[in-house]
Design an enzyme around this catalytic site. Structure first.
Site, PDB file in Angstrom:
ATOM      1  CG  ASP A 151      -7.485  -3.670   0.020  1.00  0.00           C
ATOM      2  OD1 ASP A 151      -7.028  -4.053   1.054  1.00  0.00           O
ATOM      3  OD2 ASP A 151      -6.705  -2.866  -0.567  1.00  0.00           O
ATOM      4  CG  ASP A 163      -2.077  -0.947   1.189  1.00  0.00           C
ATOM      5  OD1 ASP A 163      -2.584  -0.792  -0.014  1.00  0.00           O
ATOM      6  OD2 ASP A 163      -2.341  -1.766   2.149  1.00  0.00           O
TER       7      ASP A 163
END
Ligand code: DX5
Ligand code: ZN
Length: 223
Positions: free
Chosen positions: A177, A37
């Site tokens: 996610d 991320d």
């Protein structure tokens, strides 16, 4: 033919000192991808994972990284990272003026290209870029933080995206996610998800020593 199911461990979740042990486990189980991320503090109210951690991970394993760009103007970030062929790169279509062009750039680098759809983002973005897509990530929480609960209507949105993708090319992976607990993942899979970013909600990243046990159970549940 059904797409194969896989997990993508979210590397922002473990402590830095745990990375080496986790990577050993990821290699042992021959995982296909690790979720990385990147947050700019503007598009999302958090700052995460930079270029030096990326380089360190590249030295530690050959498993491709999925760079999830939660940033404005993601086109400016591509050259900052030492992205290698076979890495995955995904971004949010509303963060750039030219999502189609950026998908083309990512594919020219030899990477898999993906769009990420937030809870409030229309799925029609996918239709316009469908011929460039290798995968779609659906955020099942608002982007920015680990440890949140599912947004309402998640399962319905998974189903709507799966139907849309199937109507074009069923080889496009649908990754979810956020809050992918072992229980939630069963329902996510039933509605058409085949990739699972596992973060803090999953017991898989509880500790490197129990990784194998929980990983095997998680995959068994999805059969
Ligand atoms: C959230 C991140 C996720 C996060 C999800 O914006 O994109 O990768 O790690 O992990 P959970 O929801 O399981 O804590
Ligand atoms: Zn992510």
């Amino acid at each position: 033919m059904a797409l194969s199911k896989f997990i993508s461990p979210s590397i922002m979740v473990p402590k830095i000192y745990e990375y080496a042990e986790y990577i050993k486990q990821f290699d042992r189980y021959d995982l296909s991808v690790i979720h990385f991320d990147v947050m700019d503090g503007h598009f999302v109210p958090n700052i995460m994972l930079g270029t030096s951690i990326f380089d360190d991970l590249k030295e530690m394993t050959n498993i491709p990284l999925d760079i999830h760009l939660m940033v404005h103007q993601p086109e400016n970030y591509i050259s900052m990272f030492n992205i290698k062929k076979d890495d995955w790169v995904s971004f949010h279509p509303e963060t750039t003026d030219h999502p189609y062009r950026l998908l083309q750039t990512i594919k020219e680098l030899g990477c898999r290209a993906g769009l990420v759809i937030s809870p409030g983002t229309p799925i029609s973005y996918l239709e316009e870029s469908i011929d460039q897509l290798d995968y779609v990530t659906l955020m099942t929480v608002n982007p920015g933080f680990a440890g949140q609960t599912l947004v309402p209507n998640t399962f319905n949105k998974i189903r709507r995206i799966r139907n849309l993708l199937d109507s074009y090319d069923s080889k496009i992976d649908l990754v979810v996610d956020g809050n992918t607990t072992p229980e939630n993942s069963i329902n996510m899979a039933k509605n058409g998800a085949n990739g699972f970013v596992v973060g803090s909600a999953s017991k898989i990243l509880k500790s490197p020593s129990t990784f194998g046990e929980f990983y095997e159970k998680y995959m068994d549940n999805l059969k």
